[in-house]
Design a protein around this motif. Structure first.
Motif, PDB file in Angstrom:
ATOM      1  N   ASP A   1       0.856  -1.186   0.000  1.00  0.00           N
ATOM      2  CA  ASP A   1       0.000   0.000   0.000  1.00  0.00           C
ATOM      3  C   ASP A   1       0.890   1.234   0.000  1.00  0.00           C
ATOM      4  O   ASP A   1       1.533   1.558   1.000  1.00  0.00           O
TER       5      ASP A   1
ATOM      6  N   VAL B   1      -0.299   4.320  -1.206  1.00  0.00           N
ATOM      7  CA  VAL B   1      -1.179   5.454  -1.484  1.00  0.00           C
ATOM      8  C   VAL B   1      -0.553   6.733  -0.926  1.00  0.00           C
ATOM      9  O   VAL B   1      -0.173   6.810   0.249  1.00  0.00           O
TER      10      VAL B   1
ATOM     11  N   GLN C   1      -1.090  -0.727  -4.322  1.00  0.00           N
ATOM     12  CA  GLN C   1      -1.948   0.449  -4.266  1.00  0.00           C
ATOM     13  C   GLN C   1      -1.058   1.691  -4.386  1.00  0.00           C
ATOM     14  O   GLN C   1      -0.210   1.935  -3.518  1.00  0.00           O
TER      15      GLN C   1
END
Length: 216
Positions: free
Chosen positions: A88, A90, A108
């Motif tokens: 992840d 982000v 992500q």
């Protein structure tokens, strides 16, 4: 020597620290400062590194699979051959990082800053990267197959031979990008997908069926 390595692996995270080949799985290192640290070959899979500072760190061949790197700073980090599958990232910053052959499959990357990276043959297949910034990236032969890249920016990127097959490119921008030999087979595009000034549009390997390619 083994005891020294073990002691090193147990060291608290710090600027310039060294963790070569260490088992760092599932460590909780949110917000730590590991700038210029060496984690070559380390296994930091499933580690929590939210807002961690990893600029100029060396993570060659490291595993960050399923790691939580939201908002982390990896500017100018060395991630060649690293495993970031399902990580992840982000809002993370990877500007000018080295990502050669790095594996970002199913990661992500929404709103991540991935500009001016060296990403030859990196694999972003099935990544979720809406509104990500890949401007100026050097990513020849990189894989973006099936990636969700709506409103992402590849302005000025070098993408020769890359694949965006079946990727979501609605509203994506490829202004001034080099796209010779790129495979856009089955990609989703709309009128806002922008190829203004792109180089090599007449030599793209394949466009989506029914799509009217821009004039070179």
């Amino acid at each position: 020597a083994a005891s020294q390595v073990k002691a090193g692996c147990a060291a608290l995270p710090a600027f310039g620290a060294s963790y070569p080949g260490c088992d760092l799985r599932a460590r909780s290192w949110d917000g730590v400062n590991l700038e210029q640290a060496s984690l070559d070959g380390a296994d930091a899979s499933r580690a929590s590194l939210v807002l961690a500072k990893l600029s100029h760190a060396s993570l060659l061949r490291a595993s960050l699979a399923e790691a939580d790197l939201r908002g982390a700073s990896l500017n100018s980090a060395r991630l060649d051959d690293a495993d970031l599958t399902k990580a992840d990232l982000v809002g993370a910053e990877l500007t000018e990082a080295s990502l050669r052959r790095a594996d970002f499959r199913m990661s992500q990357l929404g709103a991540a800053k991935v500009g001016f990276v060296q990403a030859e043959e990196a694999d972003f297949s099935d990544a979720v990267a809406e509104k990500a910034l890949f401007e100026g990236a050097a990513a020849p032969r990189a894989q973006f197959a099936r990636a969700r890249l709506a409103e992402s920016q590849f302005n000025g990127a070098r993408l020769v031979g890359a694949s965006f097959a079946k990727a979501d490119l609605v509203g994506a921008s490829f202004k001034d990008a080099a796209v010779e030999g790129v495979d856009f087979t089955g990609a989703l595009m709309d009128v806002a997908t922008d190829f203004t000034g792109a180089i090599g549009v007449d030599k793209v390997a394949a466009w989506p069926a029914g799509y009217s390619p821009p004039l070179g």
